[in-house]
Design a protein around this motif. Structure first.
Motif, short mmCIF file in Angstrom:
data_model
loop_
_atom_site.label_atom_id
_atom_site.label_comp_id
_atom_site.label_asym_id
_atom_site.label_seq_id
_atom_site.Cartn_x
_atom_site.Cartn_y
_atom_site.Cartn_z
N TRP A 260 42.02 48.77 31.78
CA TRP A 260 40.78 49.34 32.30
C TRP A 260 41.13 50.46 33.27
O TRP A 260 42.13 50.36 33.99
CB TRP A 260 39.96 48.28 33.04
N GLY B 215 36.68 50.15 35.69
CA GLY B 215 36.48 48.99 34.85
C GLY B 215 36.12 49.33 33.41
O GLY B 215 35.66 48.47 32.66
N GLU C 242 38.68 39.68 36.54
CA GLU C 242 38.89 41.12 36.37
C GLU C 242 37.71 41.95 36.85
O GLU C 242 37.90 43.04 37.38
CB GLU C 242 39.27 41.45 34.92
N HIS C 243 36.50 41.42 36.69
CA HIS C 243 35.34 42.20 37.14
C HIS C 243 35.30 42.26 38.67
O HIS C 243 35.03 43.30 39.26
CB HIS C 243 34.05 41.59 36.58
#
Ligand SMILES: [Zn+2]
Ligand SMILES: [Zn+2]
Ligand SMILES: [Zn+2]
Length: 764
Positions: free
Chosen positions: A198, A202, A350-351
């Protein structure tokens, strides 16, 4: 480094817990034969938790036994975890295979395990269907603790439940002769988690192997890459690139605290560091910890900003297929530091990472296998010829510490810094992974979720809660809200009990608890304590001569304030006019208010902290006037003596005061001031030696044979080794930490023990 004293107790006993594929593979007969060959006494059995063995004999032979358990094991056995604890001998005769221990079969949650050699071979084999697959694992390796939601350990109860196995994987999973029989996280490129790269916002820019190659390119180009690993994110940069490492420091707001390295291979790790047999074993162990290793003099190729001024390096090897693939692609070491901002818990999602690491990481190498709980890298070092775990996390957590007695179910909530919690279940104490400093909302949330997870994983209902006595600790405040009976344990008492527990020691002992700070029974800040610990509690028999901490927390960050306060104790107002580097480290406008503070005791608590005395001497030697992280000055004082061999000490005084013996540092300060030695290494060695002399002198006055060392100061290898050898030379039996950190990460275990002892007293 080290005091060059051999650490040879005549006879020792080692207790070894071996977990993995070690049952039904001839492991017990192998242990028996090995012990017979070496002439060791003891026993081996199978327990619910794996193979447990004890062996007793000459110390070097016992060390060889531990090494050969791994090196010479039966070919079909797999060791997933091997923890050795050295204990007092109890006089076994002969070696026997004992009956398997019955009792309750409690399923053990295994820690996350480094990729096994068979899986590593597969991911680098172009003919294998798992070629370059970063989520390859088998029954012997891969994620466990970080993905398990509940017991029993089935795929449905892990974060792998969302991935349906393909036919080939399902076949392996069901085949008892396959290495992946019932491997819950089993996966392959066709059915398992996938890799993606990413950008900083993101947005996906590459997938699968292209993502890995692009991430490697970014690292090569000097970018900061956030990599989602086993228990959380790492931030990685090229460890050879000075600019990249400096940029990471700036972005992470971590000015000087050393970074850990990940080396592509064992051989490459040894091009910058030396390693003993024990350190070599640790580097390649399934626990895959960061090992603190002595830097090779003259080793080049690493950016100076990796660990400025530090004669040791924290080094680890790749622990997952993803890290193996990435590091192989790179071929050079990277800085691998936890993916967080200063003291927050590491990112696991990850977010969330894109939000929290915005502006720190340039790109994110992520995947879609969720991490259920954060698990940091563990940190170990060799001390006194044994392992010392400084941070117990990935690879170790949540394995228990085995004790001799059945315990009442107590939950201990630890301290404030380097927090861990612990639960007493049957004969075991389960210590949580490192949670961190309970200073922000993030770490408090992590603390609460670890408590919840412990209760549900172990089906555990505590009868009481143990915590620190400090009313301001968030852990204490949390304990008070539970409504359960509380056992409040003085900080340094807990330190000593923790070290006693892992050494299977009963009171009475003399405890030396030296650390940064903990609330004392008299309301002052303790930290340079010697406690006589009995089953009824403790008596403070000696402590460092008290001094003032002008500005309290500010004095922790500024060693020069502590040094000035110590000079003020000796010279009163004259201290402010002394011609010393520490005085010159202040501007005139800073000195005035400090003088007022000290005179009027404004925001200026009294302390006996040994940690602060280390700080003060680092300042007096002009090694460090203002610190950028806690413990930096003390560390630099330890670094200063690297390679120095000086057996001398400074004069000191033990004063018999009304409350206790005082270890008076004044003659040491005066000696350092009046006999300036150009080599700070010599002054540092003599300073360390003098502290040890004072403690040994107090031990002689007490006459208690067993002396227990705990507290953050005993992370210092020189101090610990010197103390151990000097106590032994005077006829005492010293004990120090092995599996549990001497720092506040070990407090929870000590708090559990305090609650047990209190329970015993009530029964009598
Ligand atoms: Zn494997
Ligand atoms: Zn598959
Ligand atoms: Zn402490």
């Amino acid at each position: 480094m080290g005091s060059n004293q051999p650490f040879t107790d005549d006879v020792v006993r080692v207790q070894v817990a071996i977990r993995g594929a070690v049952q039904g593979v001839g492991f017990r007969p192998f242990v028996y034969r090995l012990a017979q060959e070496l002439g060791l006494c003891g026993w081996v059995n199978n327990s619910a938790a794996g193979v447990l063995a004890e062996a007793e004999g000459a110390a070097p032979t016992v060390q060889a036994f531990v090494r050969r358990l791994e090196a010479d094991r039966p070919e079909i056995s797999i060791i997933q975890s091997l923890e050795a604890t050295f204990l007092d001998p109890i006089g076994y005769a002969g070696f026997e295979i004992r009956e398997s221990t019955g009792g309750e079969k409690r399923a053990l949650v295994m820690p996350d395990l480094a990729t096994c050699p068979a899986c590593v071979a597969e991911i680098f084999d172009p003919g294998n269907r798992r070629y370059r697959y970063p989520f390859t694992n088998c029954t012997n390796c891969g994620p466990r603790f970080s993905i398990i939601a509940a017991l029993p350990y089935d795929r449905a109860a892990t974060t792998m439940h969302r991935f349906a196995m393909c036919e080939a994987c399902a076949h392996e999973y069901q085949d008892p002769s396959d290495r992946r029989f019932h491997a819950q996280p089993n996966a392959c490129p066709a059915c398992g988690p996938q890799l993606a790269l990413w950008n900083g916002n993101g947005r996906e820019i590459a997938r699968q192997h292209d993502a890995l190659v692009a991430a490697a390119e970014a690292i090569r180009a000097g970018k900061v890459v956030a990599v989602k690993g086993l228990g959380g994110f790492h931030l990685m940069v090229d460890a050879r690139n000075e600019c990249a490492v400096r940029e990471l420091r700036t972005r992470k707001r971590r000015e000087e605290k050393p970074f850990a390295l990940m080396a592509p291979s064992f051989e490459l790790a040894l091009t910058c560091c030396s390693a003993s047999d024990i350190e070599r074993r640790l580097l390649r162990s399934p626990e895959c910890p960061i090992v603190l290793l002595p830097r090779l003099p003259g080793a080049t190729g690493l950016a100076a900003a990796v660990a400025p001024g530090n004669p040791t390096l924290g080094v680890m090897l790749p622990g997952t297929p993803l890290h193996h693939l990435l590091l192989r692609e790179l071929g050079f070491p990277v800085v691998a530091t936890s993916g967080n901002l200063s003291e927050e818990p590491i990112c696991t999602d990850e977010h969330e990472a894109v939000e929290r690491l915005r502006g720190i990481a340039d790109v994110f190498l992520v995947h879609d296998r969720p991490i259920l709980r954060h698990v940091d890298d563990s940190v170990v070092r060799e001390v006194c010829g044994r392992e010392l775990v400084l941070r117990r996390a990935r690879g170790f957590a949540p394995l228990p510490i085995q004790l001799d007695n059945v315990l009442t179910p107590v939950l201990a909530l630890g301290g404030h810094q380097k927090n861990t919690i612990a639960a007493a279940v049957d004969q075991q104490v389960f210590i949580s992974q490192h949670i961190g400093d309970l200073e922000n909302e993030g770490s408090l949330q992590a603390f609460k979720s670890v408590i919840g997870a412990f209760k549900s994983l172990y089906d555990f209902t505590p009868e009481a809660i143990a915590c620190d006595v400090h009313p301001d600790y968030l852990s204490t405040q949390y304990a008070e809200k539970t409504g359960l009976p509380l056992v409040k344990v003085q900080h340094h008492h807990a330190h000593i009990l923790s070290c006693m527990a892992e050494n299977h020691l009963r009171p009475p002992v003399l405890g030396i608890a030296w650390d940064g700070s903990g609330l004392g029974s008299d309301g002052t800040v303790w930290g340079g304590e010697m406690l006589h610990v009995t089953s009824a509690g403790f008596r403070r028999v000696a402590h460092m001569r008290p001094f003032l901490l002008p500005g309290n927390a500010k004095a922790v960050r500024e060693p020069r304030r502590v040094a000035l306060a110590i000079l003020y104790e000796i010279f009163s107002d004259k201290a402010f006019t002394l011609d010393l580097p520490v005085v010159r480290a202040f501007t005139a406008t800073e000195l005035g208010p400090l003088q007022t503070m000290l005179r009027q005791r404004l925001n200026t608590p009294t302390t006996t902290s040994a940690g602060r005395i280390f700080d003060a001497f680092a300042s007096l030697l002009n090694l460090r006037q203002v610190a950028s992280f806690e413990g930096q000055a003390a560390m630099e004082l330890e670094f200063a003596l690297a390679g120095t061999k000086d057996d001398n000490s400074y004069p000191y005084v033990i004063r018999d005061e009304s409350d206790a013996l005082w270890m008076d540092w004044e003659p040491v300060v005066r000696a350092v001031m009046t006999e300036p030695v150009s080599d700070p290494g010599i002054v540092s060695a003599r300073f360390h030696n003098t502290l040890v002399d004072m403690a040994v002198e107090v031990a002689k006055r007490m006459g208690e044979k067993n002396v227990v060392l705990s507290g953050g100061c005993f992370q210092n290898r020189y101090l610990t080794e010197r103390m151990v050898s000097r106590l032994r030379a005077s006829g005492y039996r010293p004990y120090w930490h092995q599996r549990v950190p001497p720092n506040d990460g070990g407090l929870a275990l000590g708090q559990i023990m305090a609650a047990q002892l209190q329970g015993e007293m009530r029964k009598d």
